[in-house]
Design a protein around this motif. Structure first.
Motif, short mmCIF file in Angstrom:
data_model
loop_
_atom_site.label_atom_id
_atom_site.label_comp_id
_atom_site.label_asym_id
_atom_site.label_seq_id
_atom_site.Cartn_x
_atom_site.Cartn_y
_atom_site.Cartn_z
N VAL A 24 -2.44 -3.76 11.13
CA VAL A 24 -2.92 -2.32 11.28
C VAL A 24 -2.02 -1.51 11.79
N THR A 25 -1.02 -1.91 12.80
CA THR A 25 -0.29 -0.91 13.31
C THR A 25 0.98 -0.36 12.65
N ASP A 26 1.18 -0.78 11.21
CA ASP A 26 2.28 -0.76 10.72
C ASP A 26 2.49 0.84 10.50
N THR A 27 3.68 1.41 10.22
CA THR A 27 3.98 2.63 10.20
C THR A 27 4.16 3.00 8.68
N GLN A 28 3.69 4.38 8.30
CA GLN A 28 3.91 4.69 7.17
C GLN A 28 5.12 5.56 7.10
N TYR A 80 -0.37 11.98 -1.07
CA TYR A 80 -0.62 13.35 -0.49
C TYR A 80 -0.31 14.56 -1.42
N PHE A 111 0.52 5.57 -0.46
CA PHE A 111 -0.70 6.73 -0.30
C PHE A 111 0.01 8.14 -1.03
N ASN A 146 -2.97 0.33 -3.97
CA ASN A 146 -2.58 -0.92 -3.81
C ASN A 146 -1.91 -1.67 -4.86
N THR A 203 0.89 -1.23 -0.14
CA THR A 203 0.05 -0.07 0.13
C THR A 203 0.76 1.43 0.07
N PHE A 237 7.45 8.11 4.85
CA PHE A 237 7.12 9.15 3.75
C PHE A 237 8.45 9.25 3.09
N GLY A 238 7.97 9.66 1.65
CA GLY A 238 8.79 10.24 0.77
C GLY A 238 9.39 11.58 1.00
N LEU A 247 -4.66 13.66 1.88
CA LEU A 247 -4.67 12.58 1.30
C LEU A 247 -5.44 12.70 0.01
N LEU A 261 -1.26 18.01 5.19
CA LEU A 261 -1.26 17.12 3.90
C LEU A 261 -2.75 16.69 3.90
N ARG A 303 3.56 1.69 2.89
CA ARG A 303 3.20 0.99 4.02
C ARG A 303 3.77 -0.35 3.80
#
Lengths: 115, 118
Positions: free
Chosen positions: B103-107, B36, B34, B51, B32, B109-110, B46, B44, B97
């Protein structure tokens, strides 16, 4: 649905002083909470996160935050700031049932540390 | 830690042209991603959730025909701004992700891509 409110758009502070950046959230389900920092023209870096367990969460760069469920708050604190902490800080929330981990961000707080 | 890259870091284009922005997870596989956008001095917002191997899910108010998202592999997602106009000028940030199933995975960021449309 979730929402996040950061109560201060700008926080000026002198070097070595303590600081608190406030964040309140609203959600109808259990949440996971995050604080990110953004330096100019850069992406976001995770400072800390609350998933479960102890309500006091320690992160990088000496920051910590406390989850208060009754007050629906997740304020960020640092006992002594440095010039290098000058940046924009974002509080974010993700609902525990949110598919794919979608984050909702607050409006951001610009922290400016003066010498 | 996990690293996400974006390319280009900045781009200037003429109105009416299309611009492609790449988002790569360098040391992990991301089912997944995302996208923004961030306007000056704002938070930010979304745009869409991408996916791998399926169509992106766009947020309300985001034109799917204007912002084309392709997530062709577990390490690459692309955002194409078609027929760009000055109002599309913004800072575009992706996040990824890891697919551990929690579900607790961290995102992660680029660094963002600054798009300026003249």
């Amino acid at each position: 649905a979730q929402s996040v409110t950061q109560l201060d758009s700008q926080v000026p502070v002198f070097e070595e002083a303590p600081v608190e950046l406030r964040c309140n959230y609203s959600s109808s389900v259990s949440v996971y909470l995050f604080w990110y920092v953004q330096y100019p023209n850069q992406g976001l870096q995770l400072l800390l996160k609350y998933l479960s367990g102890s309500t006091l969460v320690k992160g990088i760069n000496g920051f910590e935050a406390e989850f208060n469920k009754s007050q629906t708050s997740f304020h960020l604190r640092k006992p002594s700031v440095h010039i290098s902490d000058t940046a924009e800080y974002f509080c974010a929330v993700r609902g525990s049932g949110t598919s794919y981990g979608k984050l909702t961000f607050g409006q951001g707080t610009i922290l400016t540390v003066h010498p | 830690g996990a690293v996400v890259s974006q390319h280009p870091s900045w781009v200037i284009c003429k109105s009416g042209t299309s611009v492609k922005i790449e988002c790569r997870s360098l040391d992990f596989q991301a089912t997944t991603m995302f996208w923004y956008r961030q306007f000056p001095k704002q938070s930010l917002m979304l745009m869409a959730t991408s996916n791998e191997g399926s169509k992106a899910t766009y947020e309300q108010g985001v034109e799917k025909d204007k912002f084309l998202i392709n997530h062709a592999s577990l390490t690459l997602s692309t955002l194409t701004v078609t027929s760009a106009h000055p109002e599309d000028s913004s800072f575009y940030i992706c996040s990824a992700r890891a697919p551990s199933g929690r579900v607790t995975d961290t995102q992660y960021f680029g660094p963002g891509t600054r798009l300026t449309v003249l």
